[in-house]
Design a protein around this motif. Sequence first.
Motif, PDB file in Angstrom:
ATOM      1  N   PRO B  32       0.810  -1.225   0.000  1.00 22.24           N
ATOM      2  CA  PRO B  32       0.000   0.000   0.000  1.00 22.24           C
ATOM      3  C   PRO B  32       0.842   1.272   0.000  1.00 22.24           C
ATOM      4  CG  PRO B  32      -0.389  -1.291   2.006  1.00 22.24           C
ATOM      5  CD  PRO B  32       0.428  -2.129   1.112  1.00 22.24           C
ATOM      6  N   TYR B  33       1.987   1.242   0.700  1.00 19.82           N
ATOM      7  CA  TYR B  33       2.876   2.413   0.709  1.00 19.82           C
ATOM      8  C   TYR B  33       3.364   2.715  -0.704  1.00 19.82           C
ATOM      9  CZ  TYR B  33       7.421   4.747   0.964  1.00 19.82           C
ATOM     10  OH  TYR B  33       8.494   5.578   0.742  1.00 19.82           O
ATOM     11  N   LEU B  36       0.721   4.203  -2.806  1.00 18.35           N
ATOM     12  CA  LEU B  36       0.489   5.596  -2.438  1.00 18.35           C
ATOM     13  C   LEU B  36       1.537   6.512  -3.063  1.00 18.35           C
ATOM     14  CD1 LEU B  36      -1.500   7.196  -0.626  1.00 18.35           C
ATOM     15  CD2 LEU B  36       0.274   7.167   1.120  1.00 18.35           C
ATOM     16  N   SER B  39       1.120   6.859  -6.823  1.00 13.77           N
ATOM     17  CA  SER B  39      -0.033   7.629  -7.296  1.00 13.77           C
ATOM     18  C   SER B  39       0.245   9.129  -7.280  1.00 13.77           C
ATOM     19  CB  SER B  39      -1.259   7.308  -6.439  1.00 13.77           C
ATOM     20  OG  SER B  39      -1.119   7.854  -5.151  1.00 13.77           O
ATOM     21  N   TYR B  65      -5.099  11.863  -9.720  1.00 10.96           N
ATOM     22  CA  TYR B  65      -6.401  11.877  -9.040  1.00 10.96           C
ATOM     23  C   TYR B  65      -7.388  12.773  -9.793  1.00 10.96           C
ATOM     24  CZ  TYR B  65      -4.321   9.367  -5.158  1.00 10.96           C
ATOM     25  OH  TYR B  65      -3.713   8.412  -4.398  1.00 10.96           O
ATOM     26  N   ALA B 254      -3.787   5.333  -8.166  1.00  9.48           N
ATOM     27  CA  ALA B 254      -4.715   6.310  -7.589  1.00  9.48           C
ATOM     28  C   ALA B 254      -6.123   5.705  -7.544  1.00  9.48           C
ATOM     29  CB  ALA B 254      -4.712   7.590  -8.415  1.00  9.48           C
ATOM     30  N   LEU B 257      -6.407   2.911  -4.890  1.00 13.40           N
ATOM     31  CA  LEU B 257      -6.430   3.435  -3.521  1.00 13.40           C
ATOM     32  C   LEU B 257      -7.765   4.097  -3.191  1.00 13.40           C
ATOM     33  CD1 LEU B 257      -2.850   4.884  -3.091  1.00 13.40           C
ATOM     34  CD2 LEU B 257      -3.854   2.929  -1.908  1.00 13.40           C
ATOM     35  N   ALA B 261     -10.456   2.870  -0.349  1.00 13.25           N
ATOM     36  CA  ALA B 261     -10.524   3.747   0.831  1.00 13.25           C
ATOM     37  C   ALA B 261     -11.763   3.516   1.713  1.00 13.25           C
ATOM     38  CB  ALA B 261     -10.425   5.205   0.407  1.00 13.25           C
TER      39      ALA B 261
END
Lengths: 312, 285
Positions: B32-33, B36, B39, B65, B254, B257, B261
């Motif tokens: 996940p890092y 992130l 993105s 995004y 992006a 994630l 969320a």
Amino acid sequence: MTQPVVPDAGPASHPPTGVRANQFQRFLWRRSTLAVAMVTPLIIVIGGLVVYPFTYSVYLSMLNKAETMFVGWGNFTFLFKRDTFWMVVRQSILFALTAVFFKAIIGFLLAHVINVLPDKRQRLWRGMLLVPWVMPPALSTLGWWWLYDPTYSAFNWILGNFGMHVAWLSEPSWARFSVILVNIWYGSPFFLIMYLAALKSVPTDLYEAASIDGANAIQKLIHITLPMMRNIIAITVLFSTIVTFANFDIVRVLTGGGPRHTTHLFGTYSFKLGIEGGDVPLGAAVSLFMFPILAVLAFFILRNVRQRSTEL
Amino acid sequence: MSAKTIKGNRRWALIMAYVCLAIFAVFFLFPPYYMLITSFKSNVEISSQSGLPLMPSSSPTIFHYINLLTETQFPTFFLNTVIVTLLSVAISMVVSVLAAYSLSRMKFWGSTVMATGVFLTYLVPETLLFIPLFKVIGFMGLLNTKWALVVVFPTLAVPFCTWILIGYFASIPKELDEAALMDGASHMQMLFRIFIPVAMPGIIAATIFAFTVSWAGFLYPMAFIYSNDEMVLTVGTVTTLIRGDVFHWGGLMAGALLAAAPPVIIYAFLMDYYISGLTTGATKG
């Protein structure tokens, strides 16, 4: 609504007589009618969308590709003669056993480690370590897909510093390793929370008594923790074996079953044949092969759950 | 053993624990890092591998995004997922609460067999049923609509929700309903005034489960839906955000994630309810 007062004890303790009996019977009738009415939606959902589709899939698997002709065991004997099918069987078993083994070990280790921490810290670490299991697997697998990218991404950049390069998803044995690794990453937290809950239910005075008798950590583990957790370990492992064996998301996103069908599981292979290839009966036949294995696992889970509920 | 050595052992155990936790935290949180930080990187930065790829960008951009929300169908997918999830959760909860009340409190012919049957259906995986369900959805005329998902997602949620609610309802003392019946309460009043409030932790756990199953559902939308207007987040992100050009990574991360969320946020707040529901559900009969 006023009802005659009839405690839950039933007819044995209240022998019905005369007018009271009549009312009592009416109450019973109403009560069971209501009870059945309340489970009717459940029966419709499970009957119509689980039991019926399952029996229908048995019928479906015995039709030809155009679904116009009954071919009996035709689809099954066809699959038996295909090397690809046997590769799928082997890969599904390898995938499930390896992944569940490591998930169980990692979950067990982490549960113990977290249990040592002070209470406040436990919540924090548990929350952090649950992240893989909380993200929808199809989406987190996209992240892994990017990590496995051969040229531009992290893994090969790190290895590149040591002069190494791995074709993560295009070389069959690495591809198999990669899908299993993602499954371990996704599933370990589930074992962690199950084991942690089990650990907390072991009475602490057992450990204290053992310490007084001079038992060391390993003896405590073997003679107290493992026997007390045996049932939960069994339930979790069996349950996870079913879920892992029937996995779809990870393999589908990561490799699509490739390279050359080497990473297909029953689920992804039947999707490929049935939905993408348009041979619905053959796809149904492939997924039905999971049933005997799942049935055996389900039998053992049920037995363990029953045992557990009588123990408590 | 003296008090000093016990204290020393404690310390050692704690140090080993943190070392072990740190290693696994890296393993668990690195993907996940990396999603992130990717993105927030520009396509040029990702492709040139300038700087350290493992570090966050020195000049972060929210281009991916913005692009996702304005140039792609991501908002449509999001809306579809919200509609499908809300409806499936509502259906699942109504069905399970009614059934759990009936099966735990109003014994009738076949009710124990049925409770076992509910548990067994929880063990039936999607991959076993998606092909016949594809035909069933076809008969219903719902192929390639999001309503197909509203019909099939409850089958994944209802067995588990019913199962854990039976456990929670069964733990409510019988004296409570006897007293309520004595006061002339009907079964429906009892369900809404007593059972649901008392079993609220179980209801929350079941709701989170139903939510997760619908939000993260991948195989069913993949099999039943093929047009972008009806598509949901999981499949939409996986299939449509991957374009021909090689450097779709920033946008893809992006999207993944943002789509992941809502469940992550819900878990952050309600984790304890869910865990206690899950562990009691699986460990108590």
